[in-house]
Design a protein around this motif. Structure first.
Motif, short mmCIF file in Angstrom:
data_model
loop_
_atom_site.label_atom_id
_atom_site.label_comp_id
_atom_site.label_asym_id
_atom_site.label_seq_id
_atom_site.Cartn_x
_atom_site.Cartn_y
_atom_site.Cartn_z
N THR A 95 13.97 -8.78 -8.90
CA THR A 95 14.64 -7.79 -8.04
C THR A 95 14.19 -6.41 -8.53
O THR A 95 14.19 -6.14 -9.74
CB THR A 95 16.18 -7.91 -8.15
OG1 THR A 95 16.56 -9.25 -7.83
CG2 THR A 95 16.88 -6.96 -7.21
N ASP A 102 21.24 -10.54 -7.61
CA ASP A 102 20.30 -11.62 -7.97
C ASP A 102 20.59 -12.98 -7.33
O ASP A 102 19.84 -13.93 -7.56
CB ASP A 102 20.21 -11.77 -9.49
CG ASP A 102 21.48 -12.32 -10.13
OD1 ASP A 102 22.51 -12.46 -9.43
OD2 ASP A 102 21.44 -12.60 -11.34
N LYS A 105 17.77 -13.66 -4.83
CA LYS A 105 16.52 -13.80 -5.59
C LYS A 105 16.49 -15.14 -6.32
O LYS A 105 15.48 -15.84 -6.35
CB LYS A 105 16.39 -12.62 -6.57
CG LYS A 105 15.13 -12.55 -7.39
CD LYS A 105 15.28 -13.20 -8.74
CE LYS A 105 16.29 -12.54 -9.63
NZ LYS A 105 16.65 -13.36 -10.80
N VAL A 124 16.66 -8.92 -12.82
CA VAL A 124 17.05 -7.84 -11.90
C VAL A 124 16.67 -6.49 -12.51
O VAL A 124 16.34 -6.42 -13.70
CB VAL A 124 18.58 -7.86 -11.62
CG1 VAL A 124 18.98 -9.11 -10.88
CG2 VAL A 124 19.40 -7.71 -12.90
#
Ligand code: B1M
Length: 210
Positions: A95, A102, A105, A124
């Motif tokens: 990210t 997250d 992701k 992240v």
């Protein structure tokens, strides 16, 4: 109330102690894992976002809902990840900087991994240089995947994509996604591909890497 609705309500209200049991029960009832994810948990997070926007809830409630969803996803993980045995190479994912979201992701990483990639998850709030260094360290990378959830971090995605291009590193495809990202924006940042959800991100990664 249906099991899916119970799961959605547990995520929405942050009942982290109940979620694992509910998801296990749903699987036991033969409900498809993808249905539990999409119609239960992801839908609930949409409602959480709407309530936050209307100031009906605040960051702590959003955080508890996120924790609950993560626990539920842990139960689903082995069922979602079919585990393709073909090896497609490495995928670096993260990210972009300034952005702490997250869950999406992580789902994209899970689906890409189960499609047959070795996933290197940078986490992240990933600095631009960290992406570039990771590609340098892994010259056999086939796909670089950037996620972004905030309109305010879309410029970070643009910056990261530009730095990756400017590095001169090659041999991989760049894919982007996340709630505020559009096809147009993906083109603007020079990405090779864009998708709206985790399953299609895995299909795209596979297509671009072959
Ligand atoms: Co945040 N947040 N948040 N938040 N949060 C949103 C994104 C928001 C839409 C809520 C709202 O106002 N309605 C809003 C953004 C508004 C905007 O930018 N237009 C928002 C805001 C404002 C904020 C803060 C600024 C709040 C504040 O502090 N005042 C703050 C920012 C912090 C930061 O990042 N710097 C913040 C913080 C947080 C928490 C930390 C509390 C928590 C995140 C916890 C975590 O991720 N570990 C959180 C949460 C939970 C949300 C919502 C409610 C849910 C996000 C989520 O996990 N969704 C969200 C509202 C919403 O999404 N409706 C919201 C479920 C997840 C599965 O979906 O992440 O979209 P998603 O991923 C999807 C697709 O987008 C796609 O596939 C995924 C799965 O199918 N996808 C890709 C994602 N990446 C991809 C990459 C690809 C392809 C597809 O290719 C590479």
């Amino acid at each position: 109330m249906s099991k899916i609705d119970e799961i959605a309500q547990a995520v929405e209200t942050g009942k982290s102690k109940l979620i694992e049991g509910l998801v296990t029960e749903a699987l036991g009832e033969g409900i498809e894992p993808i249905k539990i994810l999409n119609e239960g948990m992801i839908k609930a997070m949409g409602n959480v976002g709407e309530k936050f926007q209307k100031s009906e809830i605040f960051v702590p409630e959003m955080l508890v809902a996120a924790r609950t969803m993560k626990k539920g996803v842990e139960v689903l993980k082995p069922k979602l990840a079919a585990g393709d045995t073909t090896r497609l190479g490495k995928c670096i994912i993260g990210t972009v900087h300034g952005d702490l979201h997250d869950i999406g992701k992580n789902l994209v990483a899970l689906m890409i991994e189960s499609a047959g990639f070795e996933v290197i998850d940078l986490g992240v709030d990933v600095a631009t240089d960290t992406f570039v260094s990771a590609i340098k360290t892994n010259p056999d990378t086939k796909v670089v995947a950037l996620s972004c959830l905030l309109t305010t971090t879309m410029p970070s995605m643009k910056e990261t994509a530009a730095a990756i291009k400017a590095s001169g590193l090659a041999g991989f495809k760049l894919i982007v996604g996340g709630a505020p990202i559009t096809e147009d924006f993906a083109k603007q940042v020079g990405a090779d591909g864009y998708t709206t959800d985790a399953a299609s991100a895995a299909v795209l990664a596979k297509k671009l890497a072959s």
